[in-house]
Design a protein around this motif. Sequence first.
Motif, short mmCIF file in Angstrom:
data_model
loop_
_atom_site.label_atom_id
_atom_site.label_comp_id
_atom_site.label_asym_id
_atom_site.label_seq_id
_atom_site.Cartn_x
_atom_site.Cartn_y
_atom_site.Cartn_z
N PRO A 172 4.75 -6.56 -0.41
CA PRO A 172 4.52 -8.00 -0.38
C PRO A 172 4.78 -8.70 -1.71
CG PRO A 172 2.44 -6.86 -0.55
CD PRO A 172 3.49 -5.79 -0.43
N ALA A 173 5.22 -9.93 -1.61
CA ALA A 173 5.32 -10.80 -2.77
C ALA A 173 3.98 -11.52 -2.96
CB ALA A 173 6.44 -11.82 -2.58
N ASN A 174 3.30 -11.79 -1.85
CA ASN A 174 1.98 -12.43 -1.88
C ASN A 174 0.98 -11.39 -1.36
OD1 ASN A 174 -0.39 -13.85 -1.32
ND2 ASN A 174 0.71 -15.71 -0.73
N VAL A 175 0.37 -10.65 -2.28
CA VAL A 175 -0.52 -9.55 -1.93
C VAL A 175 -1.70 -10.04 -1.09
CG1 VAL A 175 -2.03 -7.75 -2.87
CG2 VAL A 175 0.16 -8.23 -3.96
N ASP A 176 -2.25 -11.22 -1.41
CA ASP A 176 -3.39 -11.74 -0.67
C ASP A 176 -3.02 -12.03 0.79
OD1 ASP A 176 -4.94 -11.61 -2.97
OD2 ASP A 176 -4.50 -13.67 -3.54
N ALA A 177 -1.85 -12.62 1.01
CA ALA A 177 -1.42 -12.92 2.38
C ALA A 177 -1.18 -11.62 3.15
CB ALA A 177 -0.16 -13.78 2.37
N TRP A 233 2.18 -19.94 3.80
CA TRP A 233 1.37 -18.73 3.64
C TRP A 233 2.09 -17.61 4.37
CZ3 TRP A 233 -2.19 -17.40 0.39
CH2 TRP A 233 -3.06 -16.35 0.65
N HIS A 234 2.67 -16.68 3.60
CA HIS A 234 3.49 -15.60 4.16
C HIS A 234 3.48 -14.44 3.18
CE1 HIS A 234 7.05 -13.45 5.55
NE2 HIS A 234 7.01 -14.16 6.66
N PRO A 235 3.36 -13.19 3.68
CA PRO A 235 3.30 -12.04 2.78
C PRO A 235 4.51 -11.88 1.86
CG PRO A 235 2.60 -11.40 4.97
CD PRO A 235 3.13 -12.81 5.07
N ASN A 236 5.68 -12.37 2.26
CA ASN A 236 6.88 -12.15 1.46
C ASN A 236 7.33 -13.38 0.68
OD1 ASN A 236 7.44 -10.40 4.31
ND2 ASN A 236 7.26 -9.32 2.38
N ILE A 237 6.42 -14.35 0.57
CA ILE A 237 6.71 -15.54 -0.22
C ILE A 237 5.60 -15.70 -1.24
CG2 ILE A 237 7.06 -18.04 -0.16
CD1 ILE A 237 8.03 -17.60 2.79
N GLU A 238 6.00 -15.75 -2.51
CA GLU A 238 5.02 -15.87 -3.60
C GLU A 238 4.21 -17.15 -3.40
OE1 GLU A 238 4.84 -13.84 -6.40
OE2 GLU A 238 6.71 -12.72 -6.30
N LYS A 239 3.04 -17.19 -4.02
CA LYS A 239 2.19 -18.39 -3.92
C LYS A 239 2.88 -19.62 -4.50
CE LYS A 239 -2.08 -15.78 -3.78
NZ LYS A 239 -3.26 -15.35 -4.50
N ASN A 240 3.81 -19.42 -5.45
CA ASN A 240 4.54 -20.56 -6.04
C ASN A 240 5.76 -20.94 -5.20
OD1 ASN A 240 6.52 -18.67 -6.58
ND2 ASN A 240 6.45 -18.89 -8.79
N GLY A 241 6.00 -20.23 -4.07
CA GLY A 241 7.11 -20.58 -3.18
C GLY A 241 8.34 -19.70 -3.31
N ASP A 242 8.40 -18.86 -4.35
CA ASP A 242 9.57 -17.99 -4.52
C ASP A 242 9.65 -16.99 -3.37
OD1 ASP A 242 10.37 -19.19 -6.88
OD2 ASP A 242 9.38 -17.72 -8.16
N PRO A 272 7.11 -10.40 8.82
CA PRO A 272 6.56 -10.12 7.49
C PRO A 272 6.61 -8.62 7.18
CG PRO A 272 5.11 -11.58 8.70
CD PRO A 272 6.15 -11.10 9.66
N ASN A 273 6.91 -8.31 5.93
CA ASN A 273 6.89 -6.94 5.46
C ASN A 273 5.67 -6.80 4.56
OD1 ASN A 273 7.22 -4.49 4.24
ND2 ASN A 273 9.22 -4.93 3.35
N TRP A 326 -3.10 -10.49 6.43
CA TRP A 326 -2.32 -10.23 7.64
C TRP A 326 -2.75 -8.92 8.28
CZ3 TRP A 326 2.25 -7.12 8.88
CH2 TRP A 326 2.93 -7.55 10.01
N ARG A 327 -3.03 -7.91 7.43
CA ARG A 327 -3.45 -6.59 7.93
C ARG A 327 -4.92 -6.55 8.32
NH1 ARG A 327 -0.49 -4.49 3.43
NH2 ARG A 327 -2.45 -4.31 2.31
N GLU A 328 -5.79 -7.16 7.49
CA GLU A 328 -7.23 -6.93 7.63
C GLU A 328 -8.00 -8.08 8.26
OE1 GLU A 328 -8.59 -5.85 3.74
OE2 GLU A 328 -7.16 -4.20 3.57
N SER A 329 -7.46 -9.28 8.22
CA SER A 329 -8.19 -10.43 8.75
C SER A 329 -7.18 -11.40 9.38
CB SER A 329 -8.97 -11.11 7.64
OG SER A 329 -9.70 -12.19 8.14
N TYR A 330 -6.55 -10.93 10.46
CA TYR A 330 -5.46 -11.68 11.07
C TYR A 330 -5.87 -13.09 11.49
CZ TYR A 330 -1.16 -12.49 13.65
OH TYR A 330 0.04 -13.01 14.09
#
Length: 136
Positions: free
Chosen positions: A104-109, A79-88, A99-100, A113-117
């Motif tokens: 983001p590649a994973n918008v939900d993450a 679970w990381h903002p810059n890694i897609e849910k499929n792992g890419d 994390p940037n 990360w910003r709103e519910s750490y």
Amino acid sequence: MSEPQSSLLLKKQLAELNKNPVEGFSAGLIDDNDIYRWEVLIIGPPDTLYEGGFFKAHLHFPKEYPLRPPRMKFVTEIWHPNIEKNGDVCISILHEPDPNDESPANVDAAKEWRESYSEFKRKVAQCVRKSQEDCS
């Protein structure tokens, strides 16, 4: 026919990694007959949310390497903002330490990360635990 330069470079780089290991990282070939496909293991760095995790990823190098970058895909759930849910992995972040969440590649993450750490940390901890179970 002579061996492509990229193949020679990758053999040299893999040999160097095995001779002088990098802490928290190991690499090997997915298939001993294909220097362009690596499997790497990244151990979550100390003092990060990912500490203690064992994250496996595959690197696929193009024949034009190093002029073109490899593709990287985590095969362990992460679970990381810059890694897609499929792992890419978003290749532009491979050299960034954090994390940037601006691109983001994973918008939900990224949103989490910003709103519910605390929820973000819980999901990362869950991935770390799962990676440890999968490794044993």
